[in-house]
Design a protein around this motif. Sequence first.
Motif, PDB file in Angstrom:
ATOM      1  N   LYS A  98       0.830  -1.205   0.000  1.00 44.45           N
ATOM      2  CA  LYS A  98       0.000   0.000   0.000  1.00 44.45           C
ATOM      3  C   LYS A  98       0.869   1.261   0.000  1.00 44.45           C
ATOM      4  O   LYS A  98       0.572   2.231  -0.709  1.00 44.45           O
ATOM      5  N   THR A  99       1.936   1.231   0.793  1.00 44.48           N
ATOM      6  CA  THR A  99       2.843   2.383   0.823  1.00 44.48           C
ATOM      7  C   THR A  99       3.508   2.592  -0.533  1.00 44.48           C
ATOM      8  O   THR A  99       3.607   3.729  -1.028  1.00 44.48           O
ATOM      9  N   ALA A 100       3.957   1.495  -1.152  1.00 41.77           N
ATOM     10  CA  ALA A 100       4.583   1.606  -2.469  1.00 41.77           C
ATOM     11  C   ALA A 100       3.577   2.071  -3.515  1.00 41.77           C
ATOM     12  O   ALA A 100       3.926   2.817  -4.443  1.00 41.77           O
ATOM     13  N   TYR A 101       2.326   1.657  -3.384  1.00 48.59           N
ATOM     14  CA  TYR A 101       1.289   2.083  -4.333  1.00 48.59           C
ATOM     15  C   TYR A 101       1.060   3.587  -4.245  1.00 48.59           C
ATOM     16  O   TYR A 101       0.990   4.278  -5.269  1.00 48.59           O
ATOM     17  N   VAL A 102       0.943   4.102  -3.027  1.00 48.10           N
ATOM     18  CA  VAL A 102       0.714   5.541  -2.848  1.00 48.10           C
ATOM     19  C   VAL A 102       1.890   6.342  -3.396  1.00 48.10           C
ATOM     20  O   VAL A 102       1.709   7.372  -4.066  1.00 48.10           O
ATOM     21  N   GLU A 103       3.111   5.866  -3.151  1.00 50.13           N
ATOM     22  CA  GLU A 103       4.288   6.597  -3.621  1.00 50.13           C
ATOM     23  C   GLU A 103       4.413   6.551  -5.142  1.00 50.13           C
ATOM     24  O   GLU A 103       4.691   7.572  -5.784  1.00 50.13           O
ATOM     25  N   LYS A 104       4.206   5.371  -5.729  1.00 50.76           N
ATOM     26  CA  LYS A 104       4.382   5.254  -7.179  1.00 50.76           C
ATOM     27  C   LYS A 104       3.265   5.944  -7.947  1.00 50.76           C
ATOM     28  O   LYS A 104       3.493   6.478  -9.040  1.00 50.76           O
ATOM     29  N   ALA A 105       2.055   5.939  -7.392  1.00 48.86           N
ATOM     30  CA  ALA A 105       0.940   6.620  -8.059  1.00 48.86           C
ATOM     31  C   ALA A 105       0.959   8.124  -7.811  1.00 48.86           C
ATOM     32  O   ALA A 105       0.186   8.856  -8.442  1.00 48.86           O
ATOM     33  N   GLY A 106       1.832   8.586  -6.914  1.00 50.82           N
ATOM     34  CA  GLY A 106       1.921  10.012  -6.631  1.00 50.82           C
ATOM     35  C   GLY A 106       0.704  10.551  -5.916  1.00 50.82           C
ATOM     36  O   GLY A 106       0.231  11.650  -6.227  1.00 50.82           O
ATOM     37  N   LEU A 107       0.186   9.790  -4.950  1.00 50.22           N
ATOM     38  CA  LEU A 107      -1.034  10.183  -4.249  1.00 50.22           C
ATOM     39  C   LEU A 107      -0.706  10.832  -2.911  1.00 50.22           C
ATOM     40  O   LEU A 107       0.343  10.576  -2.314  1.00 50.22           O
ATOM     41  N   THR A 108      -1.631  11.662  -2.468  1.00 53.56           N
ATOM     42  CA  THR A 108      -1.550  12.224  -1.121  1.00 53.56           C
ATOM     43  C   THR A 108      -2.531  11.532  -0.182  1.00 53.56           C
ATOM     44  O   THR A 108      -2.628  11.903   0.985  1.00 53.56           O
ATOM     45  N   THR A 109      -3.246  10.557  -0.676  1.00 51.91           N
ATOM     46  CA  THR A 109      -4.203   9.813   0.136  1.00 51.91           C
ATOM     47  C   THR A 109      -3.466   9.027   1.218  1.00 51.91           C
ATOM     48  O   THR A 109      -2.464   8.369   0.929  1.00 51.91           O
ATOM     49  N   PRO A 110      -3.917   9.090   2.470  1.00 50.39           N
ATOM     50  CA  PRO A 110      -3.258   8.311   3.531  1.00 50.39           C
ATOM     51  C   PRO A 110      -3.296   6.816   3.235  1.00 50.39           C
ATOM     52  O   PRO A 110      -4.230   6.309   2.612  1.00 50.39           O
ATOM     53  N   VAL A 111      -2.276   6.136   3.714  1.00 50.18           N
ATOM     54  CA  VAL A 111      -2.177   4.701   3.454  1.00 50.18           C
ATOM     55  C   VAL A 111      -3.328   3.937   4.097  1.00 50.18           C
ATOM     56  O   VAL A 111      -3.820   2.946   3.544  1.00 50.18           O
ATOM     57  N   ASP A 112      -3.788   4.411   5.268  1.00 55.16           N
ATOM     58  CA  ASP A 112      -4.868   3.690   5.949  1.00 55.16           C
ATOM     59  C   ASP A 112      -6.210   3.841   5.241  1.00 55.16           C
ATOM     60  O   ASP A 112      -7.180   3.156   5.600  1.00 55.16           O
ATOM     61  N   LYS A 113      -6.280   4.709   4.236  1.00 46.59           N
ATOM     62  CA  LYS A 113      -7.505   4.850   3.450  1.00 46.59           C
ATOM     63  C   LYS A 113      -7.502   3.945   2.218  1.00 46.59           C
ATOM     64  O   LYS A 113      -8.457   3.952   1.439  1.00 46.59           O
ATOM     65  N   ILE A 114      -6.430   3.191   2.049  1.00 46.92           N
ATOM     66  CA  ILE A 114      -6.307   2.284   0.910  1.00 46.92           C
ATOM     67  C   ILE A 114      -6.518   0.853   1.401  1.00 46.92           C
ATOM     68  O   ILE A 114      -5.935   0.432   2.403  1.00 46.92           O
ATOM     69  N   LYS A 115      -7.364   0.120   0.711  1.00 42.29           N
ATOM     70  CA  LYS A 115      -7.608  -1.284   1.013  1.00 42.29           C
ATOM     71  C   LYS A 115      -7.230  -2.126  -0.204  1.00 42.29           C
ATOM     72  O   LYS A 115      -7.510  -1.736  -1.340  1.00 42.29           O
ATOM     73  N   LEU A 116      -6.595  -3.262   0.054  1.00 41.90           N
ATOM     74  CA  LEU A 116      -6.229  -4.194  -1.013  1.00 41.90           C
ATOM     75  C   LEU A 116      -7.053  -5.465  -0.867  1.00 41.90           C
ATOM     76  O   LEU A 116      -7.152  -6.032   0.222  1.00 41.90           O
ATOM     77  N   LEU A 117      -7.634  -5.896  -1.987  1.00 45.72           N
ATOM     78  CA  LEU A 117      -8.468  -7.097  -2.007  1.00 45.72           C
ATOM     79  C   LEU A 117      -7.754  -8.195  -2.786  1.00 45.72           C
ATOM     80  O   LEU A 117      -7.189  -7.947  -3.854  1.00 45.72           O
ATOM     81  N   PHE A 118      -7.797  -9.396  -2.238  1.00 50.22           N
ATOM     82  CA  PHE A 118      -7.242 -10.574  -2.921  1.00 50.22           C
ATOM     83  C   PHE A 118      -8.365 -11.586  -3.078  1.00 50.22           C
ATOM     84  O   PHE A 118      -8.946 -12.039  -2.095  1.00 50.22           O
ATOM     85  N   ASN A 119      -8.670 -11.911  -4.332  1.00 50.86           N
ATOM     86  CA  ASN A 119      -9.813 -12.790  -4.635  1.00 50.86           C
ATOM     87  C   ASN A 119     -11.106 -12.216  -4.053  1.00 50.86           C
ATOM     88  O   ASN A 119     -11.923 -12.933  -3.460  1.00 50.86           O
TER      89      ASN A 119
END
Length: 218
Positions: A98-119
Amino acid sequence: MSELSFARQFLSALDSRPVKLASDHVQDPRGFPAQSAYILPKTPSLPTKRKRDADATTAPGTSPAAPTLTVALKNLKAPNYNVALAGQPLSASIYDLKTAYVEKAGLTTPVDKIKLLFNKKPTQDSKTLKDLLGDTAVSTKEVELTVMAMGPLVTKNEAEPATTKDAPAAAGASSATTMLQSDAFWHELQGFISQKIGGDQEAERLTRQFKTSWEKSR
């Protein structure tokens, strides 16, 4: 000629022949000619094959490289924010991704606001890629995770700098109002409730009730 007649005739023919050795014949083995015992030759020893190392490409004295894989983070609501993270170790946690996603996408959204789903199931921040993939972790080369944002995704270029002390609070209130007015927020809220309670109809009813209450309180 019957079988019995043939047998009698055959036995009579055998009786007429001279018997060379009697049935009770005995001979002293010491009277046999002396001869040396025959010893079988020894089997020649075959050369041992050298065992091949498990990893022939690994240099001597070095340990084999840890397996890595590519993690594809796809945002179904905003495909322009899809990110591919290459060379991720199996020990990488969901929080690291999630941290790498926020950094690579250039977002200012907090990491705790990002959820990752698997299946289509939410994952915990403490889980690693090895925990998600299980026995297929070593053989897997690429894995896909779905990104769900609890709010709008804002890039660093879109974020406006604060000019006064009250600017952050005003910007936060304006951003919250804009977010609540968007259909995407209520759609994501309905999806989140559906995952928690496991019912689409009940999630739709609760989302509609929340939205109606918010509109009345404005």
